[in-house]
Design an enzyme around this catalytic site. Structure first.
Site, PDB file in Angstrom:
ATOM      1  N   SER A 182       0.824  -1.216   0.000  1.00 13.82           N
ATOM      2  CA  SER A 182       0.000   0.000   0.000  1.00 13.82           C
ATOM      3  C   SER A 182       0.860   1.269   0.000  1.00 13.82           C
ATOM      4  O   SER A 182       1.983   1.275   0.492  1.00 13.82           O
ATOM      5  CB  SER A 182      -0.878   0.051   1.258  1.00 13.82           C
TER       6      SER A 182
ATOM      7  N   SER B 150       2.884  -2.996   8.151  1.00 14.42           N
ATOM      8  CA  SER B 150       2.888  -3.602   9.493  1.00 14.42           C
ATOM      9  C   SER B 150       4.246  -4.237   9.755  1.00 14.42           C
ATOM     10  O   SER B 150       4.782  -4.962   8.907  1.00 14.42           O
ATOM     11  CB  SER B 150       1.822  -4.693   9.591  1.00 14.42           C
TER      12      SER B 150
ATOM     13  N   GLU C 189      -2.909 -14.774   1.739  1.00 14.78           N
ATOM     14  CA  GLU C 189      -3.173 -13.895   2.876  1.00 14.78           C
ATOM     15  C   GLU C 189      -4.606 -14.070   3.366  1.00 14.78           C
ATOM     16  O   GLU C 189      -4.864 -14.238   4.552  1.00 14.78           O
ATOM     17  CB  GLU C 189      -2.920 -12.445   2.429  1.00 14.78           C
TER      18      GLU C 189
ATOM     19  N   SER D 272     -10.116  -4.669   2.043  1.00 17.11           N
ATOM     20  CA  SER D 272     -11.294  -4.306   2.838  1.00 17.11           C
ATOM     21  C   SER D 272     -12.469  -5.248   2.551  1.00 17.11           C
ATOM     22  O   SER D 272     -12.491  -5.974   1.552  1.00 17.11           O
ATOM     23  CB  SER D 272     -11.706  -2.862   2.521  1.00 17.11           C
TER      24      SER D 272
ATOM     25  N   GLU E 294     -15.338  -4.438   1.554  1.00 13.79           N
ATOM     26  CA  GLU E 294     -16.017  -4.077   0.288  1.00 13.79           C
ATOM     27  C   GLU E 294     -15.307  -4.745  -0.891  1.00 13.79           C
ATOM     28  O   GLU E 294     -15.954  -5.254  -1.821  1.00 13.79           O
ATOM     29  CB  GLU E 294     -16.018  -2.548   0.089  1.00 13.79           C
TER      30      GLU E 294
HETATM   31  C1  LIG Z   1      -4.218  -2.762  10.605  1.00 14.67           C
HETATM   32  C2  LIG Z   1      -3.754  -2.580   9.178  1.00 14.67           C
HETATM   33  C3  LIG Z   1      -2.590  -3.188   8.773  1.00 14.67           C
HETATM   34  C4  LIG Z   1      -2.138  -3.017   7.461  1.00 14.67           C
HETATM   35  N1  LIG Z   1      -0.959  -3.599   7.088  1.00 14.67           N
HETATM   36  C5  LIG Z   1      -0.493  -3.408   5.821  1.00 14.67           C
HETATM   37  C6  LIG Z   1       0.760  -3.969   5.414  1.00 14.67           C
HETATM   38  O1  LIG Z   1       1.450  -4.622   6.209  1.00 14.67           O
HETATM   39  N2  LIG Z   1       1.217  -3.728   4.153  1.00 14.67           N
HETATM   40  C7  LIG Z   1       0.483  -3.019   3.261  1.00 14.67           C
HETATM   41  O2  LIG Z   1       0.932  -2.859   2.130  1.00 14.67           O
HETATM   42  N3  LIG Z   1      -0.713  -2.459   3.623  1.00 14.67           N
HETATM   43  C8  LIG Z   1      -1.204  -2.638   4.864  1.00 14.67           C
HETATM   44  N4  LIG Z   1      -2.405  -2.069   5.247  1.00 14.67           N
HETATM   45  C9  LIG Z   1      -3.132  -1.240   4.286  1.00 14.67           C
HETATM   46  C10 LIG Z   1      -4.384  -1.922   3.740  1.00 14.67           C
HETATM   47  O3  LIG Z   1      -4.041  -2.891   2.783  1.00 14.67           O
HETATM   48  C11 LIG Z   1      -5.262  -0.797   3.162  1.00 14.67           C
HETATM   49  O4  LIG Z   1      -5.714  -0.024   4.250  1.00 14.67           O
HETATM   50  C12 LIG Z   1      -6.446  -1.342   2.381  1.00 14.67           C
HETATM   51  O5  LIG Z   1      -6.034  -1.971   1.203  1.00 14.67           O
HETATM   52  C13 LIG Z   1      -7.442  -0.197   2.056  1.00 14.67           C
HETATM   53  O6  LIG Z   1      -6.773   0.830   1.400  1.00 14.67           O
HETATM   54  P1  LIG Z   1      -6.907   2.344   1.906  1.00 14.67           P
HETATM   55  O7  LIG Z   1      -6.605   2.369   3.379  1.00 14.67           O
HETATM   56  O8  LIG Z   1      -6.042   3.173   1.028  1.00 14.67           O
HETATM   57  O9  LIG Z   1      -8.410   2.710   1.751  1.00 14.67           O
HETATM   58  P2  LIG Z   1      -9.163   3.050   0.381  1.00 14.67           P
HETATM   59  O10 LIG Z   1      -8.731   2.119  -0.687  1.00 14.67           O
HETATM   60  O11 LIG Z   1      -9.026   4.509   0.134  1.00 14.67           O
HETATM   61  O12 LIG Z   1     -10.650   2.709   0.782  1.00 14.67           O
HETATM   62  C14 LIG Z   1     -11.409   3.533   1.670  1.00 14.67           C
HETATM   63  C15 LIG Z   1     -12.784   2.909   1.806  1.00 14.67           C
HETATM   64  O13 LIG Z   1     -13.413   2.878   0.515  1.00 14.67           O
HETATM   65  C16 LIG Z   1     -13.799   1.544   0.195  1.00 14.67           C
HETATM   66  N5  LIG Z   1     -13.582   1.267  -1.218  1.00 14.67           N
HETATM   67  C17 LIG Z   1     -12.453   1.520  -1.931  1.00 14.67           C
HETATM   68  N6  LIG Z   1     -12.603   1.105  -3.202  1.00 14.67           N
HETATM   69  C18 LIG Z   1     -13.846   0.577  -3.303  1.00 14.67           C
HETATM   70  C19 LIG Z   1     -14.584  -0.028  -4.354  1.00 14.67           C
HETATM   71  N7  LIG Z   1     -14.068  -0.180  -5.584  1.00 14.67           N
HETATM   72  N8  LIG Z   1     -15.854  -0.454  -4.099  1.00 14.67           N
HETATM   73  C20 LIG Z   1     -16.392  -0.315  -2.865  1.00 14.67           C
HETATM   74  N9  LIG Z   1     -15.733   0.263  -1.827  1.00 14.67           N
HETATM   75  C21 LIG Z   1     -14.482   0.696  -2.036  1.00 14.67           C
HETATM   76  C22 LIG Z   1     -12.896   0.649   1.020  1.00 14.67           C
HETATM   77  O14 LIG Z   1     -13.500  -0.600   1.252  1.00 14.67           O
HETATM   78  C23 LIG Z   1     -12.734   1.466   2.291  1.00 14.67           C
HETATM   79  O15 LIG Z   1     -13.808   1.221   3.158  1.00 14.67           O
HETATM   80  C24 LIG Z   1      -2.882  -2.227   6.547  1.00 14.67           C
HETATM   81  C25 LIG Z   1      -4.064  -1.621   6.972  1.00 14.67           C
HETATM   82  C26 LIG Z   1      -4.501  -1.790   8.274  1.00 14.67           C
HETATM   83  C27 LIG Z   1      -5.785  -1.125   8.688  1.00 14.67           C
END
Ligand SMILES: Cc1cc2nc3c(=O)[nH]c(=O)nc-3n(C[C@H](O)[C@H](O)[C@H](O)COP(=O)(O)OP(=O)(O)OC[C@H]3O[C@@H](n4cnc5c(N)ncnc54)[C@H](O)[C@@H]3O)c2cc1C
Length: 391
Positions: free
Chosen positions: A134, A166, A249, A373, A375
């Site tokens: 990410s 993480s 995963e 997520s 979704e």
């Molecule tokens: C505790 C934790 C640990 C993590 N560890 C890692 C890690 O080790 N390495 C790593 O690379 N990443 C890590 N992440 C990141 C994680 O993979 C991302 O948070 C996740 O992929 C969501 O991306 P975003 O946070 O950018 O949210 P966004 O992609 O911006 O999404 C925001 C909201 O919009 C919704 N959404 C987005 N697109 C769509 C769609 N097309 N249709 C419907 N809904 C949608 C999402 O479901 C979410 O609710 C971690 C996150 C958390 C919370």
């Protein structure tokens, strides 16, 4: 249909449970998920590393691997049994990244040289891994990532920023997804790298989560030189490798159903000791114990399909999303059962369950974001599982 474990699996559960009980100090009151030892790495990191080496010496970090790489060719069910036992005893040492996701990805996609270099160290519990996928502007829409890797002789030079990584502060190596083909369609221009975190140019900066823990990080890459031989699956093939990694995963790497079950048992234990319990809470607790069984069976089904070599992405997405949302429901009922005491945190002599309740509640919010997520999981079930048209 036979839902029973084989006698070999039962024997393994007993052996693993006895071993872990013996290794975990009797006063151990670790309040977090067993696999989330990074949150307090300073406090628990050396125990987790020692434990990883002990699990490695037993051959339990490579149970499912082919024998030629030191594994036992065992069913992923064995790995889940181990994870359940570790979670039950809240025993850290199982590197969900290295063992749970990266090793199976290497077995499937890596060159022989890469397998020989990395698998043995993962199997022995010698190194910890993290995942740099990410970015601040690329989470669910991962293919929009902007980290660049530019070829320079035998090296790629990586520049960019990753987010939410993480455990980077405790890990030794990471995987990095970066753009190598700027002119190609965005999914096709990505490569998957294995990177030693000690390489010059890498800066790791903490992010504190809403539960107050340093669990994840920003990772900055400034002219980081990575040998070309560290690209997995070939240049510009990183998307396919990453999709494989994400399947592992979701399927078996993180036993969230076991976390929910373990914490629910603590809440039930507390509820049994209270003088009275509202009938609605009694019923909801009963409902949740049923849901823990559902979460477990969904996860076992994905593992079974993996064992049989069947495509298991939609089933893995079902298991992950169900367990993540279940863990939130269990964390929420913990707060309700504890009532006014639920606000007391670790360190307060009045805090029930060692002050775990508020931590569980806050940390569980991230369950429906991490590893993709809910979704995105629903989207995958709709398109790949149900064959519904895309929006
Ligand atoms: C505790 C934790 C640990 C993590 N560890 C890692 C890690 O080790 N390495 C790593 O690379 N990443 C890590 N992440 C990141 C994680 O993979 C991302 O948070 C996740 O992929 C969501 O991306 P975003 O946070 O950018 O949210 P966004 O992609 O911006 O999404 C925001 C909201 O919009 C919704 N959404 C987005 N697109 C769509 C769609 N097309 N249709 C419907 N809904 C949608 C999402 O479901 C979410 O609710 C971690 C996150 C958390 C919370």
């Amino acid at each position: 249909m036979d839902f029973a474990f084989s006698s070999e699996q039962e024997a393994f559960r007993n052996e693993a449970g006895d071993f872990i009980k013996k290794e975990v100090p009797s006063e151990w009151r670790w309040r977090r998920y067993a696999f989330d030892f990074y949150s307090h790495y300073d406090e628990v990191g050396s125990f987790a590393r020692a434990m990883a080496r002990k699990l490695g010496a037993k051959g339990w970090l490579s149970l499912t691997w082919p024998e030629e790489y030191g594994g036992r060719n065992a069913s992923p069910i064995f790995q889940l049994i181990l994870a359940e036992e570790l979670e039950y005893h809240r025993c850290p040492g199982f590197d969900i990244f290295g063992v749970g996701m990266i090793a199976p990805t290497l077995i499937r996609f890596a060159s022989e040289e890469q397998k020989r270099e990395h698998l043995t160290r993962i199997a022995k519990g010698e190194i910890l891994w993290c995942e740099c996928l990410s970015e601040p502007g690329a989470g669910s829409d991962l293919a929009s990532l902007e980290t660049q890797a530019t070829g320079d002789g035998d090296y790629f030079v990586i520049n960019g920023q990753k987010a939410w990584t993480s455990g980077a502060h405790g890990a030794d190596w990471c995987i990095v997804l970066a753009r190598t083909g700027r002119d190609l369609p965005r999914h096709k221009g990505l490569s998957f790298f294995l990177v030693d975190l000690k390489t010059p140019g890498i800066t790791i900066s903490p992010i504190v989560n809403m539960a107050g823990d340093h669990e994840f990080n920003e990772v900055f890459f400034d002219d980081v030189r990575v040998p070309k031989r560290n690209v997995v699956g070939g240049e510009n093939q990183g998307w396919y490798v990453t999709m494989g990694l994400l399947s592992f995963e979701r399927a078996t790497a993180v036993p969230l159903y076991a976390v929910a079950r373990r914490y629910l048992e603590d809440v039930l234990q507390y509820a049994r000791q209270t003088k009275s319990l509202h009938p609605v809470l009694r019923h909801r607790l009963s409902e949740l114990i049923i849901q823990c069984e559902i979460g477990r069976l969904l996860t076992y089904r994905a593992a079974w399909m993996q064992e049989k070599g069947m495509p298991f992405d939609p089933e893995a997405a079902m298991a992950k999303l169900y367990a993540a949302e279940l863990n939130q429901r269990v964390a929420a009922i913990g707060m309700e059962v504890l009532g006014l005491y639920s606000g007391l945190t670790e360190g307060s002599k009045w805090a029930p369950l060692d002050g775990r309740a508020p931590w569980h509640y806050l940390r569980s919010i991230g369950n429906t974001l991490e590893m993709g997520s809910s979704e995105i999981d629903r989207d995958m079930i709709a398109s790949r599982g149900l064959g519904l048209p895309r929006r």
